[in-house]
Design an enzyme around this catalytic site. Sequence first.
Site, PDB file in Angstrom:
ATOM      1  N   CYS A   1       3.443   1.622   2.855  1.00  0.00           N
ATOM      2  CA  CYS A   1       4.517   0.858   2.685  1.00  0.00           C
ATOM      3  C   CYS A   1       5.754   1.644   1.676  1.00  0.00           C
ATOM      4  O   CYS A   1       6.973   1.646   2.005  1.00  0.00           O
ATOM      5  CB  CYS A   1       4.322  -0.504   1.833  1.00  0.00           C
ATOM      6  SG  CYS A   1       3.137  -1.608   2.650  1.00  0.00           S
TER       7      CYS A   1
ATOM      8  N   ASP B   1       9.157  28.125 -31.410  1.00  0.00           N
ATOM      9  CA  ASP B   1      10.096  28.691 -32.417  1.00  0.00           C
ATOM     10  C   ASP B   1       9.618  28.602 -33.770  1.00  0.00           C
ATOM     11  O   ASP B   1       8.708  27.791 -34.177  1.00  0.00           O
ATOM     12  CB  ASP B   1      11.366  27.807 -31.989  1.00  0.00           C
ATOM     13  CG  ASP B   1      12.377  28.120 -33.077  1.00  0.00           C
ATOM     14  OD1 ASP B   1      13.035  29.156 -33.506  1.00  0.00           O
ATOM     15  OD2 ASP B   1      12.910  26.861 -34.072  1.00  0.00           O
TER      16      ASP B   1
ATOM     17  N   CYS C   1       0.997  -1.185  -0.033  1.00  0.00           N
ATOM     18  CA  CYS C   1      -0.101  -0.173   0.067  1.00  0.00           C
ATOM     19  C   CYS C   1       1.029   1.096   0.082  1.00  0.00           C
ATOM     20  O   CYS C   1       2.191   1.175  -0.004  1.00  0.00           O
ATOM     21  CB  CYS C   1      -1.057   0.093   1.295  1.00  0.00           C
ATOM     22  SG  CYS C   1      -0.177   0.162   2.660  1.00  0.00           S
TER      23      CYS C   1
END
Length: 745
Positions: free
Chosen positions: A25, A431, A22
């Site tokens: 953890c 650009d 989970c």
Amino acid sequence: MSDQLVNPSNHTWSLAIRGMTCASCASHVEKSLLKVPGVLSAEVSLALETAQVTGLASQVDVKQLTSAVSLAGYQAYLLNASESVLSASESIPSDTHIRDLHSVVLAAIFSMPLLLMMLGEWLGVRLPLPGWLQWLLATPVQFWLGARFYKAGWHALKAGRGNMDLLVAIGTTAAYGLSVYLLYSAAHTHAVHLYFETSSIVITLVLLGKWLEGRAKAQTTQAIRALNALRPSHANVLRDGMEIQLAISEVKVGDTVIVRPGERIAVDARVIQGDSQVDESLITGESLPVAKRSGDRVTGGSINGEGLLQLNTVAVGVESVLARIVRLVESAQAKKAPIQRLVDKVSAVFVPVVIVIAILTLLGWGVLAGEWQAAILNAVAVLVIACPCALGLATPTAIMVGTGVAARQGILIKDAEALELAHAVKTVAFDKTGTLTEGHPDLAVLKTSNADVATHYADDLLLLAASLQAGSEHPLAKAVCQAAENKQMTLKPVQDVKAIPGQGVVGVVDGKKIYLGNSRMMNELRVNLGKMKSQSELLQTEGYSVSWLAQESAMPNFAPKLLAVLAFGDEIKPTSTDAVAHLTRLGIKTVLISGDNQGSASKVANKLGITEVYAQVLPDEKANIIHKLKQSNTLVAMVGDGLNDAPALATADVGIAMSSGTDVAMHTSGVTLMRGDPALVAKAIEISRHTYQKIRQNLFWAFVYNVVGIPLAAMGFLNPVVAGAAMALSSVSVVTNSLLLKWKK
């Protein structure tokens, strides 16, 4: 990223992490790694089961990192450079998923009689099972098939923190223990209701949820698996005049590789013989085959068409384009989006808070209401429904699917932050050359400063300019050199060549210093442009880019002498108009920032419908303009392809580089377009919007499950079995919702 993290003395390790269940953890592993002396950053992905750790190479080694993970109660091993992050999940033994399925099936078989008994009670039908038989069915589920929860929960306790396994272990043990107590205390009196079905069915549902979650998580990496599948295992190599088949690992740079019609190209190479059409769709997203002939580059993983090709290998293995793409996409999937850091903070305190709520529920029902059986069951329901898995999976699974969708479209997203930020972009600065235009300008006009001179003098000036530009990658330089090549000119040697950023180039040819550059260079050199100035202005209004050729004066302290003006034309890309129109429909303002003259930039802008134009801009000035655009509190994306765009790409909130441009531009951007198509900019932003929408939906549902479920469980409105089903459903629904991105148009 801070300067210390890009320091060359630092090193980044990729670790596979085993045993996480989970978000708590993942948070604990991350904290454990950060405690290792010399570690500068650590990012742990629950979805990929990996950790990216950056630290001082002189102070940190792999053993320290794996030991820190081990002390936290998990397993870790190093992924070497030749392994993909994806292999972390693939390195799980192939029978693991089958074993997990077997566990689910066995748990379901043991729990089925208990479930039928419970359903019968709900429907008013009594299906009594002797207490000893209920105990016999529940015990293997609790302590054999559910042993993983005890093991992981024990590791969590030893490390002084909580996780999902601890919640499940405590909750189901409480229900099982209560049932055993009631069974033996009532053995010589009267029948009593037992709760073995609660513990067994909850464990079965959690096991089923984890198995379904694992299957769903595997689908989130399909894009990377597809890219990995493009890597051929062998190549036909020409050595000593003999064609032999070699494993890819044995092919070296410089080897000649033979590719027959229909075969997959094994290496990055340059065509030395043959003509063909090459399908690069799975790498660049380009739907049509691309013509390849002698001198053209081909990418490993693409498919050869109808012609026989002879290739000269330029890159193999981890240095190939395909390998770099895979590493970058994996890196983006492993990194955390900014929103995930907030989730991690919530998850870190979530489990302790839930345990406190469960204790309060137990005491509230037991002490205040005097109903200890109900107290235990309601506390169990609180513990079971409060799994933080959905929270931990909400963001990374959406990021993984989003980057995979983008990769299939030819959009390489290099970090999760770029994917998350792009959804809020309100201004896109382009650009011009190579981005909105083809980037392959032709030398259209060469006018000498003296109109009466012979034609061969103009050719001499072209030779002078081409010699000075030899070796340059600038598009205008290539146009000059191509014009000289068309006339079969032999270039002259040049000494002391020096490029002046944003202005041009200077060098010595035939003992004379020659200048080739823009009007800015000529002004700084105080060159007298004379009547040529008006001609150049006319050319610029017609949309041409203009450069000047000058030679140092024979007289000391005199300004250089003007030799010629060169005018270049560059076609607008066919997709540029639609690209700008698409961005406008998305409510995004477009801006053109170019180093070219005002006339050339304005002509392109007018054709495309761009109203804000900045022309004759130096590289550092581009960055200043981006900074100015950001001051209006809107997120700005910059799209470019050249070395001169790198500062602006780095300054923008989201940098988007064309893969047809320079490596520097791609390294400083968060997004790379694998083909030079500006229409992909809008696609990238749309993918980001859809991904962010999924993240918000996932987090909403993950929080709703807990915000609504925990109070209901505490008040006794949720049976622990229903709580277990809801908990399993929460994780699976979050991952499934992320997978819906794959079908989003």
